[in-house]
Scaffold this motif. Structure first.
Motif, mmCIF file in Angstrom:
data_model
loop_
_atom_site.group_PDB
_atom_site.id
_atom_site.type_symbol
_atom_site.label_atom_id
_atom_site.label_comp_id
_atom_site.label_asym_id
_atom_site.label_seq_id
_atom_site.Cartn_x
_atom_site.Cartn_y
_atom_site.Cartn_z
ATOM 1 N N VAL A 1 0.862 -1.179 0.000
ATOM 2 C CA VAL A 1 0.000 0.000 0.000
ATOM 3 C C VAL A 1 0.904 1.235 0.000
ATOM 4 N N ARG A 2 0.983 1.889 -1.109
ATOM 5 C CA ARG A 2 1.880 3.038 -1.243
ATOM 6 C C ARG A 2 1.140 4.306 -0.809
ATOM 7 N N VAL A 3 1.397 4.705 0.414
ATOM 8 C CA VAL A 3 0.622 5.751 1.076
ATOM 9 C C VAL A 3 1.211 7.128 0.797
ATOM 10 N N GLN A 4 0.337 8.048 0.410
ATOM 11 C CA GLN A 4 0.728 9.447 0.276
ATOM 12 C C GLN A 4 0.367 10.245 1.527
ATOM 13 N N CYS A 5 -0.835 9.990 2.082
ATOM 14 C CA CYS A 5 -1.299 10.740 3.245
ATOM 15 C C CYS A 5 -2.302 9.882 4.016
ATOM 16 N N LEU A 6 -2.412 10.110 5.332
ATOM 17 C CA LEU A 6 -3.276 9.307 6.196
ATOM 18 C C LEU A 6 -4.128 10.204 7.080
ATOM 19 N N GLN A 7 -5.358 9.759 7.320
ATOM 20 C CA GLN A 7 -6.238 10.441 8.267
ATOM 21 C C GLN A 7 -7.114 9.388 8.948
ATOM 22 N N TYR A 8 -7.277 9.517 10.267
ATOM 23 C CA TYR A 8 -8.170 8.629 11.011
ATOM 24 C C TYR A 8 -9.567 9.221 11.036
ATOM 25 N N LYS A 9 -10.595 8.386 10.824
ATOM 26 C CA LYS A 9 -11.967 8.850 10.968
ATOM 27 C C LYS A 9 -12.353 8.858 12.444
#
Length: 613
Positions: free
Chosen positions: A401-409
């Protein structure tokens, strides 16, 4: 004038046999422009206005408001002179009986009103509410036998809302009136509870029979809310209720009240500043730089000035991303793509809690906290995607999973991740083995395919409701998405976005605004519902990488730039004599304002302000 003393009307002689006999002449009437004019003896005129439907409604609204103020005689005179009827006679009688607690008579009048109600079930629901109040008042007075009779012989035979009837039967066990009021969430026998009952009853009667309660105040409040929504600069926490604002003028906010001025320049970093973020409580501002340091500033809640509190060093590749824990105790610092480590700092003690590093081949460029403050997720564009605890232990890991940005709901279970396939997907970290909301998803941890763009998503943020997402899309600019409906809501115009990672944010009162940095060295601010910017802030001399809005101080904004500075923006000072553009009328369309700050060591601007509309 005629010989008998009667005036000439419209060129015709008006004669009367009674006048000739010495009696008072009868008045002659005419009408003009909806006004009936009556010609009286002696040349005096009496006018009776013929009201339109809207005029009658306005008179009734005023009459209701006057009664609410206790000006009953004035209201009666208004109704008499206008010829209007405030409410149906039976409805007025019904109100009197309800407020007096005469339940038997109120039921009889309700039968008379039944033919005037719009919905067939309205009379049944109104009768149930009457009997419910009657039953509760009997219980409070200690008249248990009468209460039981009402329950068994009046409420139960209605065969309506049986669940509520069962609840009412349980109140018989209450030993005191206080216990009854608490369990029933009822204010007790008296004017207050009966007034609330009357408001419920009014909801079932058409306005032609009885006006809704406080209708004039409701309409005025709605007008104020609409004006605030249409005001591009409305950004204050104060409640603009009817009690503390004038109704004689439209609601207008000045641009001076909006954060368009540079209030402070933070220059402690000695290289490009890549990221900035206010803490959740608004008392601190964290900034990360290419110079390998992370600075934390204390924000004075009165003066709104930022003062350097701590400096964290040792980030070899620089600090390109920051994430505050929900309780603001910890701060995660991530580096650029070539950085395989992230740091978790205790902001209160200044100590390093843990440094996460699984492999030198990793890339940990983004992170997000769980709401429990005990776990966080991190990842990067090289294919790492981890969930870790506070000790740095990897609890879950997925490759590829090539992640650019993360946010938790806000649910604490779902993580939103933008990847190199130009999409944002939801991942569930709580039920990995058996939970899959999206039947088309190929992997069990993917719970939802949220949104897909045609170009790379460089960064994104979500609002407090968890429904809206703000995306910085390469070569496209800033896009607003509805995560629930999965639709593109708006494309904000003006910003210059190439392939630099630029971070935007929601902010202001009720998060009614969005702001973003830009590769043209400016900060762009939009109203959430307008595509054109309402403010373009100049002062930085190189690319603005990140913008953050103080969540507790609506008038405080900060921006980080490659020029090595962090600018804190705020409203104009009270003694600022510079030009002031008032808020344009909503009919004038979107407003574009360019604000240039006063010259500083970091800026070559020679003009103080440059306003464009």
């Amino acid at each position: 004038m005629q010989s008998n003393g009667s005036p000439t009307h419209n060129g015709d002689a008006q004669t009367s046999s009674s006048a000739q006999n010495g009696a008072e002449p009868e008045p002659a009437a005419s009408s003009s422009n909806g006004v009936e004019v009556t010609q009286a003896a002696g040349g005096l005129e009496k006018a009776k206005v013929v009201l339109s439907r809207s005029d009658e409604d306005i008179v009734r609204l005023i009459g209701q408001h006057l009664n609410g103020l206790g000006l009953h005689r004035t209201a009666e005179l208004l109704m008499a002179e206008s010829g209007c009827r405030l409410e149906h006679p039976s409805a007025a009688k019904f109100r009197e009986l309800v407020m007096a607690g005469d339940w038997e008579q109120a039921e009889e009048v309700l039968s008379e009103l039944k033919s005037l109600l719009d919905k067939p079930q309205a009379a049944l629901k109104m009768k149930f509410l009457l009997l419910e109040q009657k039953y509760l008042e009997y219980l409070e007075d200690g008249q248990v036998i009468e209460a039981l009779y009402c329950l068994r012989n009046e409420l139960t035979p209605l065969k309506f809302n049986t669940e509520r009837v069962h609840q009412l039967s349980g109140y018989i066990m209450c030993s005191t009136a206080e216990e009854l009021r608490e369990r029933a969430e009822w204010e007790g026998k008296g004017p207050k509870s009966r007034a609330k009952l009357m408001e419920k009853l009014q909801a079932y009667m058409p306005p032609s029979v009885m006006l809704p309660p406080r209708r004039l105040q409701t309409l005025l409040s709605q007008a104020i809310e609409l004006q605030k929504e249409r005001c591009p600069y409305h950004n204050t926490k104060s409640e603009d209720s009817l009690q503390n604002m004038s109704l004689l003028l439209d609601h207008v906010c000045s641009r001076k009240q909006f954060p368009c001025r540079t209030r402070q320049i933070l220059s402690e970093h000695c290289d490009e500043v890549w990221f900035c973020k206010f803490s959740n409580d608004g008392t601190k501002l964290a900034t990360g730089s290419k110079d390998s340091t992370l600075n934390v500033y204390e924000v004075n809640q009165i003066t709104h000035e930022a003062k350097l509190l701590r400096t964290f060093e040792g980030h070899q590749y620089g600090v390109s991303y920051l994430a505050w824990s929900p309780d603001d105790v910890y701060l995660i610092a991530c580096g650029p793509e070539e950085c395989s480590e992230l740091w978790v700092w205790n902001v209160q003690t200044g100590e390093l809690r843990v440094k996460v590093s699984q492999s030198p081949e990793d890339s940990l460029t983004s992170a997000a906290w769980n709401i429990d403050c005990k776990r966080f997720v991190c990842g990067g564009t090289r294919g790492q995607f981890y969930q870790c605890d506070l000790d740095g232990n990897v609890m879950d890991s997925w490759e590829g999973v090539r992640v650019q940005c993360l946010q938790y709901k806000k649910d604490g279970k779902t993580v939103l991740a933008s990847d190199t396939h130009h999409r944002i997907r939801g991942y569930n970290f709580e039920e990995l083995s058996d939970h899959n909301l999206d039947p088309m998803a190929q992997d069990p941890w993917i719970v939802d395919n949220k949104i897909v763009e045609d170009h790379p998503i460089m960064s994104f943020s979500i609002d407090d409701s968890g429904r809206l997402a703000l995306l910085n899309v390469a070569t496209q600019g800033v896009h607003l998405w509805d995560l629930q409906d999965k639709v593109l809501v708006r494309k904000y115009q003006g910003v210059t976005q190439g392939f630099y990672t630029i971070h935007s944010c929601f902010g202001g009162v009720n998060q009614d605004f969005v702001a973003s940095g830009s590769e043209d060295n400016k900060v762009y601010v939009w109203h959430l519902k307008r595509e054109l910017p309402i403010a373009v802030l100049s002062g930085h001399t190189r690319t603005v990488n990140c913008v953050t809005w103080n969540p507790q101080i609506p008038g405080m904004l900060a921006s980080a730039s490659d020029d090595g500075t962090v600018r804190v923006w705020g409203p104009a000072a009270a003694d600022d004599e510079s030009d002031d553009l008032p808020c344009l009328s909503p009919l004038d369309g979107a407003v574009r304002v360019v604000e240039k700050d006063k010259p500083s060591a970091e800026s070559d601007d020679s003009t103080d302000t440059d306003d464009e509309v």
